[in-house]
Design a protein around this motif. Structure first.
Motif, PDB file in Angstrom:
ATOM      1  N   ALA A  62       0.839  -1.199   0.000  1.00 38.98           N
ATOM      2  CA  ALA A  62       0.000   0.000   0.000  1.00 38.98           C
ATOM      3  C   ALA A  62       0.878   1.255   0.000  1.00 38.98           C
ATOM      4  O   ALA A  62       0.603   2.219  -0.726  1.00 38.98           O
ATOM      5  CB  ALA A  62      -0.939  -0.009   1.204  1.00 38.98           C
ATOM      6  N   ASP A  85       2.224   2.174  -3.307  1.00 40.99           N
ATOM      7  CA  ASP A  85       1.167   2.451  -4.286  1.00 40.99           C
ATOM      8  C   ASP A  85       0.883   1.243  -5.174  1.00 40.99           C
ATOM      9  O   ASP A  85       0.757   1.356  -6.394  1.00 40.99           O
ATOM     10  CB  ASP A  85       1.513   3.677  -5.127  1.00 40.99           C
ATOM     11  N   ARG A  86       0.808   0.090  -4.551  1.00 36.09           N
ATOM     12  CA  ARG A  86       0.459  -1.166  -5.238  1.00 36.09           C
ATOM     13  C   ARG A  86      -0.809  -1.726  -4.591  1.00 36.09           C
ATOM     14  O   ARG A  86      -0.774  -2.721  -3.869  1.00 36.09           O
ATOM     15  CB  ARG A  86       1.600  -2.175  -5.120  1.00 36.09           C
ATOM     16  N   PRO A  87      -1.960  -1.075  -4.815  1.00 38.30           N
ATOM     17  CA  PRO A  87      -3.177  -1.442  -4.088  1.00 38.30           C
ATOM     18  C   PRO A  87      -3.682  -2.855  -4.336  1.00 38.30           C
ATOM     19  O   PRO A  87      -4.229  -3.474  -3.429  1.00 38.30           O
ATOM     20  CB  PRO A  87      -4.203  -0.398  -4.531  1.00 38.30           C
ATOM     21  N   ALA A 105      -1.530  -5.185  -2.364  1.00 36.07           N
ATOM     22  CA  ALA A 105      -1.878  -4.979  -0.955  1.00 36.07           C
ATOM     23  C   ALA A 105      -3.164  -5.720  -0.614  1.00 36.07           C
ATOM     24  O   ALA A 105      -3.256  -6.385   0.422  1.00 36.07           O
ATOM     25  CB  ALA A 105      -2.021  -3.488  -0.648  1.00 36.07           C
ATOM     26  N   HIS A 106      -4.136  -5.627  -1.500  1.00 31.11           N
ATOM     27  CA  HIS A 106      -5.414  -6.319  -1.287  1.00 31.11           C
ATOM     28  C   HIS A 106      -5.229  -7.831  -1.222  1.00 31.11           C
ATOM     29  O   HIS A 106      -5.778  -8.492  -0.337  1.00 31.11           O
ATOM     30  CB  HIS A 106      -6.388  -5.948  -2.407  1.00 31.11           C
ATOM     31  N   PHE A 126      -8.184  -2.848   3.331  1.00 27.20           N
ATOM     32  CA  PHE A 126      -7.535  -3.102   2.044  1.00 27.20           C
ATOM     33  C   PHE A 126      -8.570  -3.612   1.041  1.00 27.20           C
ATOM     34  O   PHE A 126      -8.533  -4.772   0.638  1.00 27.20           O
ATOM     35  CB  PHE A 126      -6.400  -4.125   2.209  1.00 27.20           C
ATOM     36  N   PRO A 158      -9.281  -2.973  -5.192  1.00 26.64           N
ATOM     37  CA  PRO A 158      -9.294  -1.743  -5.996  1.00 26.64           C
ATOM     38  C   PRO A 158     -10.037  -1.891  -7.318  1.00 26.64           C
ATOM     39  O   PRO A 158     -10.397  -0.895  -7.928  1.00 26.64           O
ATOM     40  CB  PRO A 158      -7.813  -1.437  -6.223  1.00 26.64           C
TER      41      PRO A 158
END
Length: 64
Positions: free
Chosen positions: A21, A24-26, A29-30, A53, A56
């Motif tokens: 996160a 900036d790698r959502p 991260a999720h 999380f 996205p």
């Protein structure tokens, strides 16, 4: 250091989710947070992890 994924804990996956996160790698991260939630015994804690999380691809912001 290479680890066996079976040895990783929910906290390890959650740490990874936070790192992704911050980078900036959502989506990554999720995915990591989802695995952390799966490895969490308490349903309320798992729900909180998922809420922090979100996927996205389903939480898209519409712009005009």
């Amino acid at each position: 250091m290479t680890r066996d994924p079976a040895d990783l804990t929910a906290a390890d996956y959650l740490d990874g989710a936070r790192e992704m996160a911050a980078a900036d790698r959502p989506f990554l991260a999720h995915l990591l947070a989802e695995e952390a939630a799966r490895r969490t015994a308490d349903p309320a804690t798992a729900a909180a992890i998922r809420a922090n999380f979100p996927d996205p691809t389903t939480t898209r912001e519409d712009t005009d």
